[in-house]
Scaffold this motif. Structure first.
Motif, mmCIF file in Angstrom:
data_model
loop_
_atom_site.group_PDB
_atom_site.id
_atom_site.type_symbol
_atom_site.label_atom_id
_atom_site.label_comp_id
_atom_site.label_asym_id
_atom_site.label_seq_id
_atom_site.Cartn_x
_atom_site.Cartn_y
_atom_site.Cartn_z
ATOM 1 N N LEU A 3 8.650 -1.462 -1.466
ATOM 2 C CA LEU A 3 7.395 -1.455 -1.151
ATOM 3 C C LEU A 3 6.754 -1.740 -2.360
ATOM 4 C CD1 LEU A 3 6.264 1.946 0.448
ATOM 5 C CD2 LEU A 3 6.022 -0.474 1.492
ATOM 6 N N ILE A 4 7.355 -1.469 -3.610
ATOM 7 C CA ILE A 4 6.862 -1.808 -4.945
ATOM 8 C C ILE A 4 6.758 -3.363 -5.141
ATOM 9 C CG2 ILE A 4 7.565 -1.664 -7.478
ATOM 10 C CD1 ILE A 4 6.046 0.754 -6.683
ATOM 11 N N HIS A 5 7.798 -3.857 -4.593
ATOM 12 C CA HIS A 5 7.822 -5.620 -4.767
ATOM 13 C C HIS A 5 6.590 -5.986 -4.076
ATOM 14 C CE1 HIS A 5 9.734 -9.092 -5.902
ATOM 15 N NE2 HIS A 5 9.702 -9.619 -4.471
ATOM 16 N N THR A 6 6.251 -5.282 -2.715
ATOM 17 C CA THR A 6 5.106 -6.104 -2.170
ATOM 18 C C THR A 6 4.138 -5.837 -2.836
ATOM 19 O OG1 THR A 6 6.337 -5.632 0.033
ATOM 20 C CG2 THR A 6 4.096 -5.833 0.023
ATOM 21 N N ALA A 7 3.878 -4.733 -3.281
ATOM 22 C CA ALA A 7 2.624 -4.310 -4.209
ATOM 23 C C ALA A 7 2.510 -5.027 -5.309
ATOM 24 C CB ALA A 7 2.712 -2.582 -4.471
ATOM 25 N N ARG A 8 3.565 -5.421 -6.153
ATOM 26 C CA ARG A 8 3.578 -6.127 -7.074
ATOM 27 C C ARG A 8 3.081 -7.561 -6.836
ATOM 28 N NH1 ARG A 8 6.039 -6.079 -12.205
ATOM 29 N NH2 ARG A 8 7.191 -3.969 -11.737
ATOM 30 N N GLN A 9 3.624 -8.034 -5.787
ATOM 31 C CA GLN A 9 2.984 -9.476 -5.378
ATOM 32 C C GLN A 9 1.658 -9.571 -5.102
ATOM 33 O OE1 GLN A 9 5.803 -10.713 -2.404
ATOM 34 N NE2 GLN A 9 6.978 -11.967 -3.858
ATOM 35 N N VAL A 10 1.302 -8.578 -4.287
ATOM 36 C CA VAL A 10 -0.246 -8.625 -3.679
ATOM 37 C C VAL A 10 -1.073 -8.628 -4.608
ATOM 38 C CG1 VAL A 10 -0.383 -6.136 -2.861
ATOM 39 C CG2 VAL A 10 -1.777 -8.075 -1.853
ATOM 40 N N ARG A 11 -0.933 -7.634 -5.905
ATOM 41 C CA ARG A 11 -1.552 -7.429 -7.038
ATOM 42 C C ARG A 11 -1.837 -8.653 -7.783
ATOM 43 N NH1 ARG A 11 -0.282 -7.451 -12.191
ATOM 44 N NH2 ARG A 11 -1.883 -6.473 -13.528
ATOM 45 N N GLU A 12 -1.036 -9.622 -7.624
ATOM 46 C CA GLU A 12 -1.293 -11.037 -8.195
ATOM 47 C C GLU A 12 -2.860 -11.444 -7.782
ATOM 48 O OE1 GLU A 12 -0.206 -12.219 -10.905
ATOM 49 O OE2 GLU A 12 1.422 -10.524 -10.835
ATOM 50 N N ASN A 13 -3.194 -11.236 -6.072
ATOM 51 C CA ASN A 13 -4.145 -11.825 -5.757
ATOM 52 C C ASN A 13 -5.651 -11.052 -5.836
ATOM 53 O OD1 ASN A 13 -2.555 -13.594 -4.808
ATOM 54 N ND2 ASN A 13 -2.181 -12.785 -2.621
ATOM 55 N N ALA A 14 -5.319 -9.796 -6.730
ATOM 56 C CA ALA A 14 -6.468 -8.888 -6.733
ATOM 57 C C ALA A 14 -7.595 -9.792 -7.290
ATOM 58 C CB ALA A 14 -6.231 -7.840 -7.607
ATOM 59 N N GLY A 24 -2.106 -3.416 -6.967
ATOM 60 C CA GLY A 24 -1.562 -3.660 -5.705
ATOM 61 C C GLY A 24 -1.070 -2.487 -5.304
ATOM 62 N N ALA A 25 -1.197 -2.524 -3.614
ATOM 63 C CA ALA A 25 -0.787 -1.177 -2.884
ATOM 64 C C ALA A 25 0.065 -1.927 -1.709
ATOM 65 C CB ALA A 25 -1.932 -0.409 -2.363
ATOM 66 N N ALA A 26 0.978 -1.142 -1.151
ATOM 67 C CA ALA A 26 1.654 -1.472 0.136
ATOM 68 C C ALA A 26 2.052 -0.311 0.671
ATOM 69 C CB ALA A 26 2.964 -2.138 -0.454
#
Ligand code: THU
Length: 130
Positions: A3-14, A24-26
């Protein structure tokens, strides 16, 4: 993928040009599917939305209404904690013992629960006379 990895990735698109604070949140839903969200700020500041809100909206839009686990990450000096509004949003779809993972981009991770984050929360029971 964690979950943290997904949140870390989506954070880039903030979209955070006003605070420069990307989050980022997952959310893992009961089905096991993971939904991601990032904060989306607006020039009209109160119109901005938090990362958790985005992830929860994606989950509900997909037809799911139960959070099994949630993780949030930011470039913060200590693991980022969901704001009050997001705690209430998480509580809407999470049982009290649901694990909330808080993280920094540096790799510090802390685990808590939604009941620890939002004790005495307002819920539907308070409206039972209506
Ligand atoms: N933010 C989140 O996305 N989640 C939180 O729980 C805390 C705050 C965002 C909102 C705003 O875009 C930025 O972080 C600074 O407050």
């Amino acid at each position: 993928m964690s979950l943290i990895h997904t949140a870390r990735q989506v954070r880039e698109n903030a979209h955070a040009p006003y605070s420069n604070f990307k989050v980022g949140a997952a959310v893992m839903a009961a089905s096991g599917t993971v939904y991601a969200g990032c904060n989306v700020e607006n020039v009209a500041y109160p119109e901005g939305t938090c990362a958790e809100a985005g992830a929860i909206a994606a989950m509900v839009a997909a037809g799911e209404t139960e959070i099994a686990e949630i993780a949030v990450i930011a470039d913060s000096p200590k693991p980022v904690s969901p704001c009050g509004g997001c705690r209430q949003k998480i509580a809407e779809f999470a049982k009290t013992d649901v694990v909330v993972t808080l993280a920094t981009t540096d790799g510090t991770v802390e685990k808590t629960t939604i009941s620890a984050l939002l004790p005495g929360s307002f819920d539907a029971d308070y409206m039972s006379r209506t």
